[in-house]
Motif scaffolding. Structure first.
Motif, mmCIF file in Angstrom:
data_model
loop_
_atom_site.group_PDB
_atom_site.id
_atom_site.type_symbol
_atom_site.label_atom_id
_atom_site.label_comp_id
_atom_site.label_asym_id
_atom_site.label_seq_id
_atom_site.Cartn_x
_atom_site.Cartn_y
_atom_site.Cartn_z
ATOM 1 N N VAL A 159 -6.968 10.063 2.022
ATOM 2 C CA VAL A 159 -6.868 8.668 2.457
ATOM 3 C C VAL A 159 -6.513 8.666 3.944
ATOM 4 C CG1 VAL A 159 -5.598 6.504 2.222
ATOM 5 C CG2 VAL A 159 -6.149 7.849 0.194
ATOM 6 N N LEU A 176 -5.576 6.333 7.110
ATOM 7 C CA LEU A 176 -5.149 4.996 7.531
ATOM 8 C C LEU A 176 -4.759 5.040 9.002
ATOM 9 C CD1 LEU A 176 -2.930 3.911 4.484
ATOM 10 C CD2 LEU A 176 -5.026 2.799 5.238
ATOM 11 N N ARG A 222 -2.401 3.326 11.779
ATOM 12 C CA ARG A 222 -1.304 2.390 12.039
ATOM 13 C C ARG A 222 -1.676 1.630 13.308
ATOM 14 N NH1 ARG A 222 3.272 5.601 12.221
ATOM 15 N NH2 ARG A 222 2.811 6.011 14.402
ATOM 16 N N ASN A 262 4.570 -5.529 15.946
ATOM 17 C CA ASN A 262 4.750 -5.165 14.541
ATOM 18 C C ASN A 262 3.565 -4.297 14.134
ATOM 19 O OD1 ASN A 262 7.071 -6.656 12.982
ATOM 20 N ND2 ASN A 262 6.331 -8.095 14.512
ATOM 21 N N GLU A 263 3.625 -3.756 12.934
ATOM 22 C CA GLU A 263 2.551 -2.846 12.535
ATOM 23 C C GLU A 263 1.809 -3.335 11.305
ATOM 24 O OE1 GLU A 263 4.628 0.834 11.487
ATOM 25 O OE2 GLU A 263 4.755 0.193 9.411
ATOM 26 N N TRP A 301 -1.384 -1.439 8.669
ATOM 27 C CA TRP A 301 -2.202 -0.258 8.427
ATOM 28 C C TRP A 301 -3.603 -0.732 8.060
ATOM 29 C CZ3 TRP A 301 -0.409 4.761 8.978
ATOM 30 C CH2 TRP A 301 0.979 4.896 9.125
ATOM 31 N N TYR A 312 -0.385 -5.129 2.216
ATOM 32 C CA TYR A 312 -0.116 -3.707 1.993
ATOM 33 C C TYR A 312 1.111 -3.275 2.792
ATOM 34 C CZ TYR A 312 -0.428 1.323 2.195
ATOM 35 O OH TYR A 312 -0.124 2.661 2.136
ATOM 36 N N SER A 313 1.171 -3.662 4.046
ATOM 37 C CA SER A 313 2.293 -3.263 4.898
ATOM 38 C C SER A 313 3.616 -3.822 4.383
ATOM 39 C CB SER A 313 2.073 -3.740 6.334
ATOM 40 O OG SER A 313 0.931 -3.129 6.892
ATOM 41 N N MET A 314 3.547 -4.990 3.752
ATOM 42 C CA MET A 314 4.766 -5.609 3.226
ATOM 43 C C MET A 314 5.055 -5.177 1.795
ATOM 44 S SD MET A 314 4.140 -9.412 4.786
ATOM 45 C CE MET A 314 5.672 -10.173 4.286
ATOM 46 N N VAL A 315 4.333 -4.170 1.345
ATOM 47 C CA VAL A 315 4.554 -3.581 0.011
ATOM 48 C C VAL A 315 4.319 -4.597 -1.104
ATOM 49 C CG1 VAL A 315 5.988 -1.867 -1.201
ATOM 50 C CG2 VAL A 315 6.437 -2.322 1.180
ATOM 51 N N ILE A 327 1.155 -5.047 -2.237
ATOM 52 C CA ILE A 327 0.081 -4.399 -3.004
ATOM 53 C C ILE A 327 0.080 -2.917 -2.676
ATOM 54 C CG2 ILE A 327 -1.384 -6.454 -3.141
ATOM 55 C CD1 ILE A 327 -3.059 -5.355 -0.847
ATOM 56 N N GLY A 328 -0.468 -2.106 -3.616
ATOM 57 C CA GLY A 328 -0.559 -0.668 -3.382
ATOM 58 C C GLY A 328 -1.829 -0.319 -2.637
ATOM 59 N N VAL A 329 -2.005 0.974 -2.364
ATOM 60 C CA VAL A 329 -3.133 1.399 -1.546
ATOM 61 C C VAL A 329 -4.453 1.172 -2.267
ATOM 62 C CG1 VAL A 329 -3.070 3.831 -2.268
ATOM 63 C CG2 VAL A 329 -3.957 3.236 -0.027
#
Lengths: 278, 207
Positions: free
Chosen positions: B35, B37, B39, B115-116, B118, B146-149, B151-153
């Protein structure tokens, strides 16, 4: 009695290390190395506010809470949140390494050029003579004078902090090629070593996957404590191979994803470790 | 390496000409277990303390409020006659300074921050560090989740599969931000050898 504390703040993923150096008269000097705060995840900021609250301190009339803030290298997971922290807390010095392109650093330099919250800022390297933090001596092992690598991780500031007969080493994200060069400079009295690059294989093995240059330095030492600022998302640092190798070495290892905030504390003769466990 | 699903063109969601896009800067690329990604950094306007009264306009009404927290995502430079901007992209390095100045010098409690998020690296072609990409809202939202957790990858890649055309390289803005960065470094370097640092300069010269 003088004391030196280095706390790895559990920021979820990334690095943030809070340093407190207490002199023999009980006066504290503070420093912060890196931050990974985002708008929705402000771990370092909350840690600092809670610390100030617990100690009954007020930063309202302080020009600068920190003696220095340091950015080890210009990657977002080390730089994010530093501007907000600078704005609120201020620092006498902002130190960083040179970068080829580093928007995270560019923004911070722009702020420091305009703001009185940071008295002075500059790039540092192994030629820089660092001011003491309280009674603790600081030394930069890496990067070399005016050398800028294409791999931003290898521009990471590697810094030693020493009080009395005890040294601690903060490693940023410096990778194997760097350790191949400087591992021999790790002080012999090191009792705390922050594992580079969140425990990833890049920061562990030497070039061509040769044995870890820095771990070799601690062979036979049962006293060195290893510290990992975990980076679980998205790449599950620390890597299993690194953890297996550390386990084989017999050295104690503390991880922010397991131990939450981890404080390494020394009076100059011995090292204590304190942590919470979620 | 994870492959994009091939989908029919009528199910893709490309950027329309009028779409709002968000400039993001490639910070680092990581690959683990096939995978990849990237940043990326985006620019946000933040509020750190309650300040002046603000007004929210809705049709004929104005709602007064005091802002306590804010995080807004910057989509482009300041819009206005003096800003010399017609479109939504940064055209000159000075526009970055103008944006920072308007936000930070013009208000007491707002500031520009980074801020970041992915993004799947395969969406970004052969992106290099410091490249600027323009990202469409839907892709940006998926990346934020995704970045805020939230949802998963796997779920992120499933959502993003139809949105790969929503990331476009912005060559001119890449150049603009690089030039701005060089200016910051030059201004900073001048301060290294100021009066305060004479002793350090002397030490280096000795060496």
């Amino acid at each position: 009695m003088a004391r030196l504390d280095a706390t790895l703040i559990d920021v979820g993923w990334g690095d943030s290390i809070f340093i407190e150096s207490v002199d023999a008269q009980g006066k504290s000097s503070f420093a912060l190395v890196d931050s990974n705060d985002t708008t929705y995840n402000r771990s370092s900021y909350i840690f600092l506010r809670k610390l100030i609250e617990r100690r009954g301190m007020s930063i309202k009339n302080m020009d600068h809470f920190f003696e220095f803030i340091m950015l080890t290298h210009a990657h977002g997971d080390h730089a994010q949140g530093l501007k907000a922290i600078m704005r609120e807390f201020g620092a006498r010095r902002f130190y960083y390494s040179r970068a080829k392109d580093g928007n995270a650093l560019d923004m911070l330099q722009n702020y420091c050029n305009r703001s009185k919250k940071i008295e002075h800022h500059q790039a540092v390297d192994s030629n820089t003579s660092m001011e003491r933090l309280g009674e603790a001596d600081l030394d930069i092992l890496w990067p070399e004078y005016r050398v800028v690598d294409d791999n931003e991780n290898n521009n990471s500031i590697v810094m030693t902090l020493a009080l009395g007969n005890v040294s601690m080493v903060l490693s940023g994200d410096a990778e194997g090629e760097v350790w191949d060069i400087i591992a021999g400079q790790i002080p012999k009295n090191t009792l705390m070593f922050k594992v580079p690059h969140h425990g990833s294989v890049n920061g562990f093995f030497g070039p061509g996957k040769s044995p870890s240059p820095w771990l070799q330095q601690f062979k036979g030492s049962g006293t060195v404590k290893l510290a990992i600022s975990s980076h679980i998302r998205p790449f599950k640092h620390p890597h299993k191979e690194v953890l297996d190798a550390i386990s084989k070495s017999g050295l104690n290892c503390f991880r922010t994803d397991e131990h939450y905030h981890i404080t390494f504390s020394t009076d100059g003769s011995a090292l204590e470790v304190k942590y919470s466990h979620v | 390496m994870r492959k994009l699903n091939v989908v029919q063109s009528d199910t893709l969601e490309p950027l329309s000409r009028a779409a709002i896009t968000i400039p993001v800067l490639v910070d680092d690329v990581k690959t683990y277990e096939r995978v990849s990604l990237a940043r990326c950094t985006y620019f946000s306007i933040e509020c750190d303390t309650p300040g002046e009264m603000w007004y929210l306009g809705t049709g004929d009404y104005m709602i007064p409020f005091i802002m306590i927290g804010l995080s807004g995502i910057i989509t482009g430079p300041v819009i206005g006659v003096e800003a010399r901007t017609v479109g939504g992209e940064f055209e000159y390095p000075e526009q970055i300074d103008a944006l920072i100045s308007l936000i930070e010098d013009g208000t007491k409690n707002l500031f520009l921050d980074t801020n970041e998020i992915w993004l799947p690296y395969e969406f970004l072609g052969k992106a290099r560090r410091a490249d600027i990409y323009r990202v469409g809202i839907k892709l940006f939202q998926a990346a934020m989740q995704y970045s805020m957790v939230r949802i998963g990858v796997k779920e992120f890649f499933d959502k993003a599969d139809k949105l790969w055309q929503q990331a476009a390289f912005s060559e001119h803005e890449t150049d603009v931000f690089k030039k701005w960065g060089i200016l910051q470094r030059e201004m900073s370097s001048k301060r290294y050898y100021s009066e305060k640092n004479k002793h350090r300069l002397a030490k280096k010269m000795e060496l």
